[in-house]
Design a protein around this motif. Sequence first.
Motif, PDB file in Angstrom:
ATOM      1  N   TYR A  25       0.846  -1.196   0.000  1.00 20.44           N
ATOM      2  CA  TYR A  25       0.000   0.000   0.000  1.00 20.44           C
ATOM      3  C   TYR A  25       0.884   1.249   0.000  1.00 20.44           C
ATOM      4  CZ  TYR A  25      -4.218  -2.710   0.695  1.00 20.44           C
ATOM      5  OH  TYR A  25      -5.271  -3.589   0.520  1.00 20.44           O
ATOM      6  N   TYR A  26       0.549   2.165  -0.905  1.00 21.72           N
ATOM      7  CA  TYR A  26       1.308   3.395  -1.067  1.00 21.72           C
ATOM      8  C   TYR A  26       0.423   4.603  -0.796  1.00 21.72           C
ATOM      9  CZ  TYR A  26       4.452   0.395  -3.777  1.00 21.72           C
ATOM     10  OH  TYR A  26       5.309  -0.607  -4.193  1.00 21.72           O
ATOM     11  N   CYS A  27       0.956   5.591  -0.116  1.00 17.64           N
ATOM     12  CA  CYS A  27       0.246   6.862  -0.058  1.00 17.64           C
ATOM     13  C   CYS A  27       0.877   7.808  -1.075  1.00 17.64           C
ATOM     14  CB  CYS A  27       0.240   7.456   1.341  1.00 17.64           C
ATOM     15  SG  CYS A  27       1.787   8.131   1.924  1.00 17.64           S
ATOM     16  N   ALA A  28       0.081   8.750  -1.499  1.00 15.59           N
ATOM     17  CA  ALA A  28       0.512   9.669  -2.544  1.00 15.59           C
ATOM     18  C   ALA A  28      -0.095  11.043  -2.313  1.00 15.59           C
ATOM     19  CB  ALA A  28       0.098   9.137  -3.914  1.00 15.59           C
ATOM     20  N   ALA A  29       0.607  12.060  -2.792  1.00 17.78           N
ATOM     21  CA  ALA A  29       0.161  13.450  -2.655  1.00 17.78           C
ATOM     22  C   ALA A  29       0.111  14.102  -4.033  1.00 17.78           C
ATOM     23  CB  ALA A  29       1.100  14.223  -1.743  1.00 17.78           C
ATOM     24  N   GLY A  30      -0.925  14.867  -4.273  1.00 13.51           N
ATOM     25  CA  GLY A  30      -1.049  15.540  -5.553  1.00 13.51           C
ATOM     26  C   GLY A  30      -1.854  16.811  -5.430  1.00 13.51           C
ATOM     27  N   THR A  31      -1.823  17.603  -6.499  1.00 15.23           N
ATOM     28  CA  THR A  31      -2.567  18.858  -6.499  1.00 15.23           C
ATOM     29  C   THR A  31      -3.727  18.861  -7.472  1.00 15.23           C
ATOM     30  OG1 THR A  31      -1.008  19.775  -8.106  1.00 15.23           O
ATOM     31  CG2 THR A  31      -0.547  20.177  -5.773  1.00 15.23           C
ATOM     32  N   VAL A  32      -3.836  17.790  -8.260  1.00 16.16           N
ATOM     33  CA  VAL A  32      -4.886  17.714  -9.277  1.00 16.16           C
ATOM     34  C   VAL A  32      -5.917  16.688  -8.848  1.00 16.16           C
ATOM     35  CG1 VAL A  32      -5.389  17.188 -11.688  1.00 16.16           C
ATOM     36  CG2 VAL A  32      -3.253  18.346 -11.074  1.00 16.16           C
ATOM     37  N   GLN A  33      -7.171  17.027  -8.950  1.00 13.57           N
ATOM     38  CA  GLN A  33      -8.214  16.088  -8.574  1.00 13.57           C
ATOM     39  C   GLN A  33      -8.246  14.924  -9.554  1.00 13.57           C
ATOM     40  OE1 GLN A  33     -12.092  17.771  -8.158  1.00 13.57           O
ATOM     41  NE2 GLN A  33     -13.099  15.812  -7.913  1.00 13.57           N
ATOM     42  N   GLY A  34      -8.369  13.735  -9.015  1.00 12.09           N
ATOM     43  CA  GLY A  34      -8.462  12.580  -9.884  1.00 12.09           C
ATOM     44  C   GLY A  34      -8.080  11.307  -9.170  1.00 12.09           C
ATOM     45  N   LEU A  35      -8.363  10.180  -9.820  1.00 15.44           N
ATOM     46  CA  LEU A  35      -8.119   8.883  -9.210  1.00 15.44           C
ATOM     47  C   LEU A  35      -7.008   8.120  -9.919  1.00 15.44           C
ATOM     48  CD1 LEU A  35     -11.865   7.799  -8.845  1.00 15.44           C
ATOM     49  CD2 LEU A  35     -10.511   9.303  -7.373  1.00 15.44           C
ATOM     50  N   GLN A  36      -6.338   8.795 -10.834  1.00 12.03           N
ATOM     51  CA  GLN A  36      -5.299   8.129 -11.610  1.00 12.03           C
ATOM     52  C   GLN A  36      -3.928   8.323 -10.974  1.00 12.03           C
ATOM     53  OE1 GLN A  36      -6.342   6.325 -14.244  1.00 12.03           O
ATOM     54  NE2 GLN A  36      -8.383   7.043 -13.680  1.00 12.03           N
ATOM     55  N   ILE A  37      -3.047   7.375 -11.241  1.00  4.64           N
ATOM     56  CA  ILE A  37      -1.675   7.483 -10.745  1.00  4.64           C
ATOM     57  C   ILE A  37      -1.052   8.790 -11.195  1.00  4.64           C
ATOM     58  CG2 ILE A  37       0.632   6.491 -10.957  1.00  4.64           C
ATOM     59  CD1 ILE A  37      -0.719   3.732 -11.108  1.00  4.64           C
ATOM     60  N   SER A  38      -1.341   9.205 -12.406  1.00  8.63           N
ATOM     61  CA  SER A  38      -0.729  10.409 -12.970  1.00  8.63           C
ATOM     62  C   SER A  38      -1.191  11.687 -12.282  1.00  8.63           C
ATOM     63  CB  SER A  38      -1.021  10.496 -14.471  1.00  8.63           C
ATOM     64  OG  SER A  38      -2.432  10.520 -14.698  1.00  8.63           O
ATOM     65  N   ASN A  39      -2.237  11.611 -11.473  1.00  7.75           N
ATOM     66  CA  ASN A  39      -2.718  12.789 -10.754  1.00  7.75           C
ATOM     67  C   ASN A  39      -1.890  13.092  -9.506  1.00  7.75           C
ATOM     68  OD1 ASN A  39      -5.986  11.603 -11.561  1.00  7.75           O
ATOM     69  ND2 ASN A  39      -4.945  13.344 -12.509  1.00  7.75           N
ATOM     70  N   TYR A  40      -0.993  12.187  -9.158  1.00  8.05           N
ATOM     71  CA  TYR A  40      -0.227  12.320  -7.926  1.00  8.05           C
ATOM     72  C   TYR A  40       1.247  12.515  -8.228  1.00  8.05           C
ATOM     73  CZ  TYR A  40      -4.529  11.018  -5.693  1.00  8.05           C
ATOM     74  OH  TYR A  40      -5.835  11.015  -5.272  1.00  8.05           O
ATOM     75  N   ASP A  41       1.848  13.444  -7.488  1.00  7.33           N
ATOM     76  CA  ASP A  41       3.217  13.858  -7.761  1.00  7.33           C
ATOM     77  C   ASP A  41       4.245  13.216  -6.846  1.00  7.33           C
ATOM     78  OD1 ASP A  41       1.567  16.931  -7.998  1.00  7.33           O
ATOM     79  OD2 ASP A  41       2.353  15.837  -9.731  1.00  7.33           O
ATOM     80  N   TYR A  42       3.834  12.864  -5.643  1.00 10.70           N
ATOM     81  CA  TYR A  42       4.774  12.345  -4.650  1.00 10.70           C
ATOM     82  C   TYR A  42       4.237  11.033  -4.089  1.00 10.70           C
ATOM     83  CZ  TYR A  42       6.366  17.160  -4.911  1.00 10.70           C
ATOM     84  OH  TYR A  42       6.814  18.365  -5.368  1.00 10.70           O
ATOM     85  N   TRP A  43       5.174  10.116  -3.853  1.00  9.85           N
ATOM     86  CA  TRP A  43       4.812   8.768  -3.412  1.00  9.85           C
ATOM     87  C   TRP A  43       5.697   8.329  -2.255  1.00  9.85           C
ATOM     88  CZ3 TRP A  43       0.873   5.920  -5.738  1.00  9.85           C
ATOM     89  CH2 TRP A  43       0.321   6.495  -6.883  1.00  9.85           C
ATOM     90  N   GLY A  44       5.090   7.540  -1.359  1.00  8.77           N
ATOM     91  CA  GLY A  44       5.867   6.905  -0.319  1.00  8.77           C
ATOM     92  C   GLY A  44       6.487   5.614  -0.818  1.00  8.77           C
ATOM     93  N   GLN A  45       7.226   4.957   0.058  1.00  8.39           N
ATOM     94  CA  GLN A  45       7.910   3.718  -0.294  1.00  8.39           C
ATOM     95  C   GLN A  45       7.014   2.489  -0.198  1.00  8.39           C
ATOM     96  OE1 GLN A  45      11.165   3.461  -1.532  1.00  8.39           O
ATOM     97  NE2 GLN A  45      10.747   5.649  -1.725  1.00  8.39           N
ATOM     98  N   GLY A  46       5.887   2.636   0.470  1.00  2.14           N
ATOM     99  CA  GLY A  46       4.946   1.534   0.561  1.00  2.14           C
ATOM    100  C   GLY A  46       5.076   0.743   1.850  1.00  2.14           C
ATOM    101  N   THR A  47       3.977   0.114   2.228  1.00  2.00           N
ATOM    102  CA  THR A  47       3.956  -0.771   3.398  1.00  2.00           C
ATOM    103  C   THR A  47       3.176  -2.027   3.027  1.00  2.00           C
ATOM    104  OG1 THR A  47       3.443  -0.900   5.776  1.00  2.00           O
ATOM    105  CG2 THR A  47       1.883   0.309   4.410  1.00  2.00           C
ATOM    106  N   GLN A  48       3.713  -3.176   3.411  1.00  5.10           N
ATOM    107  CA  GLN A  48       3.120  -4.455   3.026  1.00  5.10           C
ATOM    108  C   GLN A  48       1.941  -4.806   3.929  1.00  5.10           C
ATOM    109  OE1 GLN A  48       4.056  -6.798   0.461  1.00  5.10           O
ATOM    110  NE2 GLN A  48       2.106  -7.719   1.075  1.00  5.10           N
TER     111      GLN A  48
END
Length: 122
Positions: A94-117
């Motif tokens: 599971y990854y958290c992500a931060a973005g400035t554009v509304q949307g549900l696509q990966i491309s809508n998010y600019d920053y990503w964490g490393q993930g947690t299993q």
Amino acid sequence: QVHLAESGGGLVQAGGSLRLSCIASGRTFSTYRMGWFRQAPGKGREFVASISRSGGATYYADSVKGRFTISRDNAKNTVYLQMNRLKPDDTAVYYCAAGTVQGLQISNYDYWGQGTQVTVSS
């Protein structure tokens, strides 16, 4: 620049619960929409949930609707994912992500964490 760090993953039996947390660096957390995505082995990364800047609007994938809840605490620079009634199909990183554009696509998010299993046993 935003640095994201997830925590709270682990092994749980089917029907159990976990709460994921994602803490963000910086003082601009409240200006970002936040999302959670997941990636199961051999599959692509998929949208799980997202939340607006104020926390007033939330969106969920159909597969988790009614079981997962996304929330945020802007004073703590943290977004959460409460996961209840977990199923083996929820097993993924599971990854958290931060973005400035509304949307549900990966491309809508600019920053990503490393993930947690998250692993859900049957």
